[in-house]
Write a protein that holds these residues in place. Structure first.
Motif, PDB file in Angstrom:
ATOM      1  N   SER A 244       0.849  -1.185   0.000  1.00  0.00           N
ATOM      2  CA  SER A 244       0.000   0.000   0.000  1.00  0.00           C
ATOM      3  C   SER A 244       0.888   1.240   0.000  1.00  0.00           C
ATOM      4  CB  SER A 244      -0.921  -0.002   1.234  1.00  0.00           C
ATOM      5  OG  SER A 244      -0.162  -0.188   2.419  1.00  0.00           O
ATOM      6  N   ALA A 245       0.310   2.365  -0.387  1.00  0.00           N
ATOM      7  CA  ALA A 245       1.075   3.611  -0.488  1.00  0.00           C
ATOM      8  C   ALA A 245       0.342   4.719   0.254  1.00  0.00           C
ATOM      9  CB  ALA A 245       1.268   4.002  -1.954  1.00  0.00           C
ATOM     10  N   ALA A 246       1.104   5.526   0.990  1.00  0.00           N
ATOM     11  CA  ALA A 246       0.550   6.639   1.754  1.00  0.00           C
ATOM     12  C   ALA A 246       0.569   7.927   0.922  1.00  0.00           C
ATOM     13  CB  ALA A 246       1.353   6.836   3.041  1.00  0.00           C
ATOM     14  N   LEU A 247      -0.128   8.914   1.432  1.00  0.00           N
ATOM     15  CA  LEU A 247      -0.172  10.240   0.830  1.00  0.00           C
ATOM     16  C   LEU A 247       1.033  11.046   1.322  1.00  0.00           C
ATOM     17  CD1 LEU A 247      -2.118  12.017  -0.920  1.00  0.00           C
ATOM     18  CD2 LEU A 247      -3.150  12.763   1.240  1.00  0.00           C
ATOM     19  N   HIS A 248       1.783  11.644   0.390  1.00  0.00           N
ATOM     20  CA  HIS A 248       3.006  12.370   0.735  1.00  0.00           C
ATOM     21  C   HIS A 248       2.907  13.813   0.252  1.00  0.00           C
ATOM     22  CE1 HIS A 248       7.434  12.741   1.436  1.00  0.00           C
ATOM     23  NE2 HIS A 248       7.330  13.640   0.463  1.00  0.00           N
ATOM     24  N   ALA A 249       3.228  14.747   1.173  1.00  0.00           N
ATOM     25  CA  ALA A 249       3.277  16.176   0.843  1.00  0.00           C
ATOM     26  C   ALA A 249       4.674  16.682   1.184  1.00  0.00           C
ATOM     27  CB  ALA A 249       2.223  16.949   1.627  1.00  0.00           C
ATOM     28  N   GLU A 250       5.427  17.060   0.172  1.00  0.00           N
ATOM     29  CA  GLU A 250       6.817  17.465   0.379  1.00  0.00           C
ATOM     30  C   GLU A 250       6.918  18.838   1.038  1.00  0.00           C
ATOM     31  OE1 GLU A 250      10.931  16.840   0.308  1.00  0.00           O
ATOM     32  OE2 GLU A 250       9.268  15.476  -0.109  1.00  0.00           O
ATOM     33  N   ALA A 295      -0.877  22.819  14.367  1.00  0.00           N
ATOM     34  CA  ALA A 295      -1.092  21.519  15.006  1.00  0.00           C
ATOM     35  C   ALA A 295       0.075  20.576  14.746  1.00  0.00           C
ATOM     36  CB  ALA A 295      -2.392  20.893  14.510  1.00  0.00           C
ATOM     37  N   LEU A 296       0.758  20.765  13.621  1.00  0.00           N
ATOM     38  CA  LEU A 296       1.844  19.877  13.239  1.00  0.00           C
ATOM     39  C   LEU A 296       2.930  20.708  12.570  1.00  0.00           C
ATOM     40  CD1 LEU A 296       2.383  16.778  13.273  1.00  0.00           C
ATOM     41  CD2 LEU A 296       1.535  16.703  10.931  1.00  0.00           C
ATOM     42  N   PRO A 297       4.189  20.524  12.938  1.00  0.00           N
ATOM     43  CA  PRO A 297       5.253  21.286  12.275  1.00  0.00           C
ATOM     44  C   PRO A 297       5.214  21.062  10.766  1.00  0.00           C
ATOM     45  CG  PRO A 297       6.117  20.126  14.191  1.00  0.00           C
ATOM     46  CD  PRO A 297       4.717  19.623  13.981  1.00  0.00           C
ATOM     47  N   ASP A 298       5.402  22.131  10.011  1.00  0.00           N
ATOM     48  CA  ASP A 298       5.319  22.015   8.550  1.00  0.00           C
ATOM     49  C   ASP A 298       6.616  22.409   7.857  1.00  0.00           C
ATOM     50  OD1 ASP A 298       5.304  24.742   8.863  1.00  0.00           O
ATOM     51  OD2 ASP A 298       3.293  25.052   8.028  1.00  0.00           O
ATOM     52  N   THR A 299       7.731  22.271   8.571  1.00  0.00           N
ATOM     53  CA  THR A 299       9.021  22.593   7.956  1.00  0.00           C
ATOM     54  C   THR A 299       9.608  21.415   7.190  1.00  0.00           C
ATOM     55  OG1 THR A 299      10.088  22.014  10.050  1.00  0.00           O
ATOM     56  CG2 THR A 299       9.575  24.344   9.680  1.00  0.00           C
ATOM     57  N   GLY A 300       9.015  20.237   7.348  1.00  0.00           N
ATOM     58  CA  GLY A 300       9.450  19.055   6.611  1.00  0.00           C
ATOM     59  C   GLY A 300       8.249  18.347   6.019  1.00  0.00           C
ATOM     60  N   PRO A 301       8.468  17.304   5.235  1.00  0.00           N
ATOM     61  CA  PRO A 301       7.366  16.601   4.572  1.00  0.00           C
ATOM     62  C   PRO A 301       6.371  16.008   5.566  1.00  0.00           C
ATOM     63  CG  PRO A 301       9.485  15.968   3.617  1.00  0.00           C
ATOM     64  CD  PRO A 301       9.787  16.748   4.854  1.00  0.00           C
ATOM     65  N   TRP A 302       5.122  15.927   5.115  1.00  0.00           N
ATOM     66  CA  TRP A 302       4.072  15.236   5.847  1.00  0.00           C
ATOM     67  C   TRP A 302       3.715  13.956   5.093  1.00  0.00           C
ATOM     68  CZ3 TRP A 302      -0.403  19.167   7.219  1.00  0.00           C
ATOM     69  CH2 TRP A 302       0.084  20.096   8.161  1.00  0.00           C
ATOM     70  N   ARG A 303       3.318  12.941   5.867  1.00  0.00           N
ATOM     71  CA  ARG A 303       2.734  11.740   5.279  1.00  0.00           C
ATOM     72  C   ARG A 303       1.452  11.407   6.024  1.00  0.00           C
ATOM     73  NH1 ARG A 303       8.224   8.038   4.450  1.00  0.00           N
ATOM     74  NH2 ARG A 303       9.031   9.223   2.660  1.00  0.00           N
TER      75      ARG A 303
END
Length: 389
Positions: A244-250, A295-303
């Motif tokens: 399976s594959a997750a959603l990735h936001a760079e 709510a979540l640090p956004d300086t690096g990618p999110w998954r």
């Protein structure tokens, strides 16, 4: 679908039927006709594997009626379908309008989880093809993280130990070995493969191991080689793997990226979201929560724990973690001996995709699932495995 590994062993590839939720035996039979067989026909194969999901009511009907179980086995054979693995994680209600935290109940501190999983093992021993002697079942990773104290941890260990004893007895009775894999998932007591080592070592039985879900692995930013090498060193068997594959936001700090992510924030399933910064892994229980300010640090990618179709990554500025799946698969079956022989494509979120990406009907869904299996097949043959008739 079966493949010959270079070491001579057989590797099985299936797709999980929890994408077609049904709570009853009649619903399961209808799935085989309306979904699974059409996927097989699109692939042009005489036989394909399915990772069957049997909800509580369907499993109970089969356990209490031997004729119904024989009928299901006959129906599988008639439609060119085979079962070597079950998805035992969802207990019931997986097709409900809101699943969210409900999917983690009953957990391994509840006797009903042991009872249900025992039933599934007995059913799988009968459903296995005549020439297959080993089956696998994936299950939830003990429990959701709260509340889970030492008393509950001991109750879960006791239940898994009892399950192992029952699996030993089942193997002696039937000649078929059924193994269970805890499936690490973000937000659970066992979130990562590393979290699984201590409780599985405490159980200490080779019929109880781990199911590596590559979406979950990626969401928690685990390195596949490091994770699998640690399991091997600890003697923890990988009984199956869900591809399976997750959603990735760079670049999650960009407004356009956050807008694209918001389209995947839907009400049915939890989409735990993670990032890594200087303090380690940080996360939220759901994607909508992550998108609120700070709510979540956004300086690096999110998954995000959103199973996106393997063959169709989201449009830019998003993508998927398919490379993590490829790296994991290479480590699992690309070596001199496979670490697992049961692989299962598990994209259950087709109808939870943003509306423009959802299948418009059964034919389009069958086409999408067939495309995912084709991609998985190609990855396996690229690793030197040979597809069998």
């Amino acid at each position: 679908m079966r493949f010959r590994h270079p070491d001579g062993s057989t590797v099985h590839l299936a797709y999980c039927t929890n994408v077609h939720p049904a709570e009853t035996l009649d619903g399961v039979i209808a799935q085989l006709r309306d979904h699974c067989e059409p996927v097989r026909r699109r692939l042009g194969r005489d036989r394909i594997g399915i990772g069957l999901w049997l909800a509580k009511d369907a499993a109970h009907a089969l356990v209490t009626d031997p004729a119904a179980l024989r009928g299901l086995r006959t129906e599988l054979d008639r439609r060119g379908l085979e079962v070597v693995t079950l998805n035992g994680f969802p207990y019931e209600g997986f097709g409900a309008e809101e699943v969210k935290y409900r999917v983690y109940k009953p957990d391994w501190t509840d006797p009903e989880r042991l009872s249900h999983t025992t039933d599934l093992a007995r059913l799988l021993a009968t459903l296995l093809p005549d020439d297959v002697t080993e089956g696998t079942i994936s299950t939830l990773p003990l429990a959701w993280r709260t509340p889970f104290d030492t008393v509950r941890a001991e109750a879960a260990r006791t239940a898994l130990t009892a399950l192992a004893q029952r699996l030993d007895a089942l193997a002696e009775l039937t000649g078929r070995s059924i193994r269970i894999g805890l499936e690490p998932e973000p937000g659970c007591t066992v979130e990562t493969t590393a979290d699984a080592i201590a409780p599985l070592t405490a159980v200490g039985h080779d019929r109880i191991g781990i199911c590596v879900d590559t979406c979950h692995l990626a969401t928690s930013f685990e390195d596949p080689r490091t994770a699998l090498d640690a399991l091997t060193a600890a003697g923890i068997p990988v009984v199956k793997s869900q591809l399976s594959a997750a959603l990735h936001a760079e670049h999650p700090h960009l407004p356009a990226v956050r807008e694209a992510l918001a389209a995947f924030d839907e009400p049915r399933f939890l989409h735990q979201t993670r990032t890594v910064n200087g303090t380690g892994l940080r996360g939220t229980d759901d994607l909508g929560e992550a998108l609120t300010d700070h709510a979540l640090p956004d300086t690096g990618p999110w998954r995000a724990h959103f199973h996106v179709p393997l063959h169709a990554a989201p449009a830019a500025p998003l993508t998927s973690t398919l490379p993590v799946l490829q790296d994991t698969l290479n480590r699992l079956v690309g070596g001199p001996r496979p670490l697992t022989r049961h692989l299962e494509v598990e994209t259950y979120t087709w109808q939870a995709l943003p509306p423009a990406l959802r299948p418009r009907g059964r034919p389009q869904l069958a086409e999408g699932i067939a495309a995912e299996l084709t991609l998985a097949r190609d990855l396996l043959t690229d690793l030197g495995l040979k597809e069998l008739p």
